[in-house]
Every structure is written in structure tokens, then in C-alpha cells.
Design a protein around this motif. Structure first.
Motif, PDB file in Angstrom:
ATOM      1  N   PHE A   1      42.131  53.829  40.765  1.00 46.99           N
ATOM      2  CA  PHE A   1      41.092  53.870  39.736  1.00 46.99           C
ATOM      3  C   PHE A   1      41.363  52.856  38.624  1.00 46.99           C
ATOM      4  O   PHE A   1      40.642  52.823  37.631  1.00 46.99           O
ATOM      5  N   THR A   2      42.379  52.026  38.814  1.00 47.76           N
ATOM      6  CA  THR A   2      42.732  51.056  37.787  1.00 47.76           C
ATOM      7  C   THR A   2      41.589  50.113  37.429  1.00 47.76           C
ATOM      8  O   THR A   2      41.458  49.740  36.257  1.00 47.76           O
ATOM      9  N   PRO A   3      40.741  49.653  38.384  1.00 46.69           N
ATOM     10  CA  PRO A   3      39.617  48.796  37.972  1.00 46.69           C
ATOM     11  C   PRO A   3      38.742  49.447  36.905  1.00 46.69           C
ATOM     12  O   PRO A   3      38.278  48.774  35.975  1.00 46.69           O
ATOM     13  N   VAL A   4      38.534  50.761  37.022  1.00 48.62           N
ATOM     14  CA  VAL A   4      37.730  51.474  36.029  1.00 48.62           C
ATOM     15  C   VAL A   4      38.468  51.505  34.693  1.00 48.62           C
ATOM     16  O   VAL A   4      37.894  51.178  33.643  1.00 48.62           O
ATOM     17  N   PHE A   5      39.745  51.902  34.737  1.00 48.27           N
ATOM     18  CA  PHE A   5      40.533  51.956  33.506  1.00 48.27           C
ATOM     19  C   PHE A   5      40.615  50.575  32.851  1.00 48.27           C
ATOM     20  O   PHE A   5      40.485  50.437  31.632  1.00 48.27           O
ATOM     21  N   SER A   6      40.858  49.560  33.668  1.00 46.90           N
ATOM     22  CA  SER A   6      40.996  48.204  33.145  1.00 46.90           C
ATOM     23  C   SER A   6      39.703  47.735  32.487  1.00 46.90           C
ATOM     24  O   SER A   6      39.731  47.116  31.407  1.00 46.90           O
ATOM     25  N   ALA A   7      38.564  48.026  33.126  1.00 51.52           N
ATOM     26  CA  ALA A   7      37.278  47.624  32.546  1.00 51.52           C
ATOM     27  C   ALA A   7      37.032  48.338  31.214  1.00 51.52           C
ATOM     28  O   ALA A   7      36.541  47.728  30.256  1.00 51.52           O
ATOM     29  N   ILE A   8      37.376  49.619  31.146  1.00 51.59           N
ATOM     30  CA  ILE A   8      37.182  50.389  29.911  1.00 51.59           C
ATOM     31  C   ILE A   8      38.021  49.808  28.781  1.00 51.59           C
ATOM     32  O   ILE A   8      37.519  49.512  27.685  1.00 51.59           O
ATOM     33  N   PHE A   9      39.327  49.630  29.040  1.00 49.03           N
ATOM     34  CA  PHE A   9      40.216  49.147  27.986  1.00 49.03           C
ATOM     35  C   PHE A   9      39.947  47.679  27.648  1.00 49.03           C
ATOM     36  O   PHE A   9      40.076  47.275  26.488  1.00 49.03           O
ATOM     37  N   SER A  10      39.565  46.879  28.657  1.00 46.65           N
ATOM     38  CA  SER A  10      39.227  45.485  28.384  1.00 46.65           C
ATOM     39  C   SER A  10      38.003  45.394  27.487  1.00 46.65           C
ATOM     40  O   SER A  10      37.941  44.568  26.569  1.00 46.65           O
ATOM     41  N   SER A  11      37.024  46.255  27.753  1.00 45.86           N
ATOM     42  CA  SER A  11      35.812  46.282  26.924  1.00 45.86           C
ATOM     43  C   SER A  11      36.163  46.625  25.479  1.00 45.86           C
ATOM     44  O   SER A  11      35.645  46.011  24.536  1.00 45.86           O
ATOM     45  N   LEU A  12      37.051  47.593  25.302  1.00 47.22           N
ATOM     46  CA  LEU A  12      37.445  48.014  23.954  1.00 47.22           C
ATOM     47  C   LEU A  12      38.306  46.966  23.262  1.00 47.22           C
ATOM     48  O   LEU A  12      38.091  46.627  22.089  1.00 47.22           O
ATOM     49  N   ILE A  13      39.293  46.430  23.986  1.00 49.96           N
ATOM     50  CA  ILE A  13      40.231  45.475  23.390  1.00 49.96           C
ATOM     51  C   ILE A  13      39.548  44.151  23.059  1.00 49.96           C
ATOM     52  O   ILE A  13      39.772  43.560  21.992  1.00 49.96           O
ATOM     53  N   LEU A  14      38.684  43.695  23.967  1.00 52.01           N
ATOM     54  CA  LEU A  14      38.045  42.391  23.788  1.00 52.01           C
ATOM     55  C   LEU A  14      36.707  42.484  23.056  1.00 52.01           C
ATOM     56  O   LEU A  14      36.098  41.457  22.745  1.00 52.01           O
ATOM     57  N   GLY A  15      36.231  43.704  22.814  1.00 53.08           N
ATOM     58  CA  GLY A  15      34.979  43.869  22.090  1.00 53.08           C
ATOM     59  C   GLY A  15      33.757  43.395  22.861  1.00 53.08           C
ATOM     60  O   GLY A  15      32.841  42.808  22.284  1.00 53.08           O
ATOM     61  N   VAL A  16      33.744  43.623  24.169  1.00 49.45           N
ATOM     62  CA  VAL A  16      32.649  43.183  25.027  1.00 49.45           C
ATOM     63  C   VAL A  16      31.874  44.398  25.527  1.00 49.45           C
ATOM     64  O   VAL A  16      32.469  45.350  26.036  1.00 49.45           O
ATOM     65  N   THR A  17      30.569  44.366  25.376  1.00 50.01           N
ATOM     66  CA  THR A  17      29.726  45.441  25.902  1.00 50.01           C
ATOM     67  C   THR A  17      29.341  45.099  27.338  1.00 50.01           C
ATOM     68  O   THR A  17      28.795  44.026  27.609  1.00 50.01           O
ATOM     69  N   LEU A  18      29.614  46.003  28.250  1.00 52.58           N
ATOM     70  CA  LEU A  18      29.377  45.761  29.670  1.00 52.58           C
ATOM     71  C   LEU A  18      28.100  46.464  30.117  1.00 52.58           C
ATOM     72  O   LEU A  18      27.806  47.576  29.677  1.00 52.58           O
ATOM     73  N   SER A  19      27.355  45.828  30.996  1.00 53.19           N
ATOM     74  CA  SER A  19      26.064  46.345  31.430  1.00 53.19           C
ATOM     75  C   SER A  19      26.210  47.491  32.419  1.00 53.19           C
ATOM     76  O   SER A  19      27.290  47.725  32.984  1.00 53.19           O
ATOM     77  N   HIS A  20      25.116  48.199  32.656  1.00 54.14           N
ATOM     78  CA  HIS A  20      25.117  49.288  33.633  1.00 54.14           C
ATOM     79  C   HIS A  20      25.413  48.764  35.034  1.00 54.14           C
ATOM     80  O   HIS A  20      26.132  49.404  35.812  1.00 54.14           O
ATOM     81  N   SER A  21      24.857  47.607  35.362  1.00 55.05           N
ATOM     82  CA  SER A  21      25.105  47.053  36.692  1.00 55.05           C
ATOM     83  C   SER A  21      26.579  46.690  36.861  1.00 55.05           C
ATOM     84  O   SER A  21      27.137  46.832  37.957  1.00 55.05           O
ATOM     85  N   PHE A  22      27.226  46.242  35.781  1.00 50.95           N
ATOM     86  CA  PHE A  22      28.653  45.940  35.848  1.00 50.95           C
ATOM     87  C   PHE A  22      29.439  47.194  36.205  1.00 50.95           C
ATOM     88  O   PHE A  22      30.313  47.166  37.082  1.00 50.95           O
ATOM     89  N   TRP A  23      29.139  48.299  35.531  1.00 50.28           N
ATOM     90  CA  TRP A  23      29.857  49.539  35.802  1.00 50.28           C
ATOM     91  C   TRP A  23      29.584  50.050  37.215  1.00 50.28           C
ATOM     92  O   TRP A  23      30.468  50.615  37.863  1.00 50.28           O
ATOM     93  N   GLN A  24      28.375  49.828  37.701  1.00 45.40           N
ATOM     94  CA  GLN A  24      28.072  50.196  39.085  1.00 45.40           C
ATOM     95  C   GLN A  24      28.942  49.390  40.046  1.00 45.40           C
ATOM     96  O   GLN A  24      29.472  49.926  41.027  1.00 45.40           O
ATOM     97  N   GLY A  25      29.095  48.105  39.747  1.00 47.80           N
ATOM     98  CA  GLY A  25      29.937  47.264  40.587  1.00 47.80           C
ATOM     99  C   GLY A  25      31.392  47.699  40.554  1.00 47.80           C
ATOM    100  O   GLY A  25      32.063  47.753  41.591  1.00 47.80           O
ATOM    101  N   VAL A  26      31.888  48.018  39.358  1.00 47.27           N
ATOM    102  CA  VAL A  26      33.274  48.485  39.226  1.00 47.27           C
ATOM    103  C   VAL A  26      33.481  49.774  40.012  1.00 47.27           C
ATOM    104  O   VAL A  26      34.504  49.953  40.694  1.00 47.27           O
ATOM    105  N   ALA A  27      32.508  50.675  39.938  1.00 46.72           N
ATOM    106  CA  ALA A  27      32.604  51.929  40.690  1.00 46.72           C
ATOM    107  C   ALA A  27      32.649  51.662  42.191  1.00 46.72           C
ATOM    108  O   ALA A  27      33.419  52.303  42.920  1.00 46.72           O
TER     109      ALA A  27
END
Length: 310
Positions: free
Chosen positions: A253-279
Motif C-alpha cells: 500500500f506504499t503507493p497510496v501512503f507515498s501519494a498522500i504524504f507527497s501531496s502534503l509535503i509538496l503542497g500539491v493537490t491531486l485529482s480524483h483520476s490520479f487517486w484512481q490510478g494510484v488505487a
């Protein structure tokens, strides 16, 4: 789960957390010091930390073939990933590149099965395709999902996507080579030192400006190096007595965790389609591992236990 096993398992969970924060932190380091110089500094400092936390194993504990071939795969992977993050045009692209990197778990399972004499479960191939489709969705950008958008986004900076994808293949190969080596010792410190040496050589031959240190840059460097070395050190402790079935499952599940923390650390808002892809990347990798874990010889671990979530 008794107290001792719980303690070791918690160490493993913390290692996964560290690695989930690492890629975004590494990107910040390259913003301060440059793609090559920042990566060289990061791997050098992480090597120092690893020397004190993991130690330097004797080269004689490993076969020459593994040190050369396995070491080359490791060094090339780490350099490709670091430079892919550093050469990304912006932070959003760096996060996309990090998800391309997470094709390696599905590829590791695929290569392990294809190189064994066991007949693969037919579900393996659809599961791997799900991971690839998930990457395609994340790389298509925020405007939707289409082949035209995917091609347009990749063509804007093809080098970083190529390096990330090639790196995923290299790491999958490395994991399988590491499984097959006879030595049960960990060569990670040696490989990290080799990575930093190669990066410094590349820096010396490049046209990057001289390194300029600031408080913010130095702080980010120590944080990223601490996450990198801490992840390795904690994982090495975790595999001694932790619940590795649970930790191996969690690591997928690291891709999910990494995307979450990367979004928070880098201040980037990720789209719904991005999260679908990560899932999809996560589900594809997890299913690939689950349906084939019994087909890999029992005397081999389910994942590269020295670095499960790079």
C-alpha cells in the motif's frame, strides 16, 4: 501477537512510513542543491547514517557476481529514480514519476514467476495490466484519461518518465537477483556508497553550479537522509522478529501512503483520476503478490526484505 513481535512489527510500520515520506523529501533536496548535486549529497549523508545504523558488511560475504551485477542494478535504479525526481518540471510531475516507480512490485512478482518452473496463475497477467493501467491514468494529468493526454504529458518531459519506468524494471530485477543470492547478509551500505560515488563523478562531469548551502536546504537534506537511512535501519530490525506477512501486505500500500504524504509535503493537490490510478497500481501489485506468493519457493521471501518499498 506477543509484545516482542508487536515491537518489531511497529518498527517495520515506521520504516514504511519513512519510505512513504522519502520521495517527496528527496525532491525538496534537489530543489535546493540541484538534481545531481542534491542526489549526491543525499546518498552520501545517507551512506554515513547507514554505516552507523546498519554497518558495513565484508565484501567477502557476497559473491563477486552479486556485488557486480546486483550492485549495478541497485546503483542504476537509485540514480534513475533520484534524477527522475530532480529533473521533473514541477512537484506534480515528480509525484507522477514516483507512481511510475511503483510498477516495480508487480514487475518483481511477474519476473519471479516467469523465471521459476512453476505455472503462473492466469490472473497474474490481468493484475499486472491493472497496475500499468493505473500508471497510465496517473500520468495522463488532471484533465481526464485518454491516450492523447498520456502521450502529451509524457512527451513534455520524456526523460523523467523513461528513467522512472526503467528504474522500476531494474529494481524488479534487483529484487529477484537478491532473493537468489546465497548470502543472507545485507549489502545495502556498500551499494549506497557506490551510488554516492557514481553521483559525485556525474556531478564533477556536469555543468551544474557549485553547491550553495542554506539553513533550509541543509535541514531538508538531513531530514531526507534520516528518512532514507532510518527506513533501512528500522526494516532490518523489523525482519528479525516482526510479523512479516502483515508487513509485506502493508508495504504494497506504499503507493497510496507515498501519494498522500507527497501531496502534503509538496503542497500539491491531486485529482480524483490520479487517486484512481494510484488505487489501481496498488490493487494490481497486491493481487499479483497474493495469487503467486505460494508459487515462489518457500525458502525465498515474498519481497526483497532489505528494501521493500523503494
Amino acid at each position: 501477537m506477543h509484545n516482542a513481535q508487536l515491537k518489531f512489527t511497529l518498527y517495520g510500520c515506521l520504516a514504511i512510513f519513512f519510505w512513504s515520506c522519502l520521495l517527496a523529501s528527496a525532491r525538496i533536496v534537489t530543489e535546493h542543491f540541484g538534481a545531481v548535486g542534491g542526489s549526491a549529497l543525499l546518498y552520501s549523508l545517507a551512506s554515513v547514517f547507514l554505516i552507523f545504523t546498519v554497518g558495513i558488511p565484508k565484501p567477502t560475504l557476497f559473491s563477486i557476481r552479486y556485488l557486480v551485477f546486483g550492485g549495478a542494478l541497485f546503483v542504476c535504479y537509485e540514480i534513475f529514480l533520484a534524477l527522475a525526481l530532480g529533473y521533473s518540471h514541477n512537484r506534480a510531475q515528480a509525484i507522477e514519476v514516483s507512481i511510475v516507480n511503483y510498477l516495480w512490485p508487480a514487475l518483481t512478482v511477474l519476473f519471479a514467476v516467469l523465471t521459476s518452473n512453476k505455472r503462473p496463475n492466469w490472473l497474474l497477467y490481468p493484475a499486472v495490466l491493472v497496475s500499468f493501467a493505473g500508471v497510465a491514468i496517473t500520468v495522463s494529468g488532471n484533465e481526464g484519461v485518454s491516450l492523447a493526454l498520456l502521450i502529451n504529458n509524457v512527451s513534455s518531459n520524456p526523460l523523467v518518465y523513461f528513467m522512472a519506468f526503467t528504474g522500476a524494471i531494474l529494481w524488479a530485477l534487483y529484487c529477484n537477483v537478491t532473493r537468489k543470492q546465497k548470502s543472507k547478509h545485507n549489502a545495502i551500505t556498500l551499494f549506497f556508497i557506490a551510488t554516492s560515488v557514481v553521483l559525485w563523478i556525474k556531478y564533477a562531469l556536469s555543468n551544474e553550479p557549485a553547491l550553495t548551502f542554506s539553513w533550509d536546504g541543509t535541514q531538508s537534506l538531513f531530514i531526507a537522509a534520516g528518512l532514507m537511512a532510518g527506513g533501512y535501519g528500522l526494516w532490518n530490525i523489523a525482519i528479525i522478529g516482526g510479523n512479516m506477512v502483515f508487513l509485506a501486505t502493508l508495504s504494497y500500500f506504499t503507493p497510496v501512503f507515498s501519494a498522500i504524504f507527497s501531496s502534503l509535503i509538496l503542497g500539491v493537490t491531486l485529482s480524483h483520476s490520479f487517486w484512481q490510478g494510484v488505487a489501481m497500481v496498488t490493487i494490481g501489485s497486491l493481487v499479483s503478490w497474493y495469487i503467486t506468493k505460494e508459487k515462489i519457493p518457500k525458502n525465498q521471501p515474498d519481497a526483497d526484505q532489505s528494501h521493500p518499498v523503494a
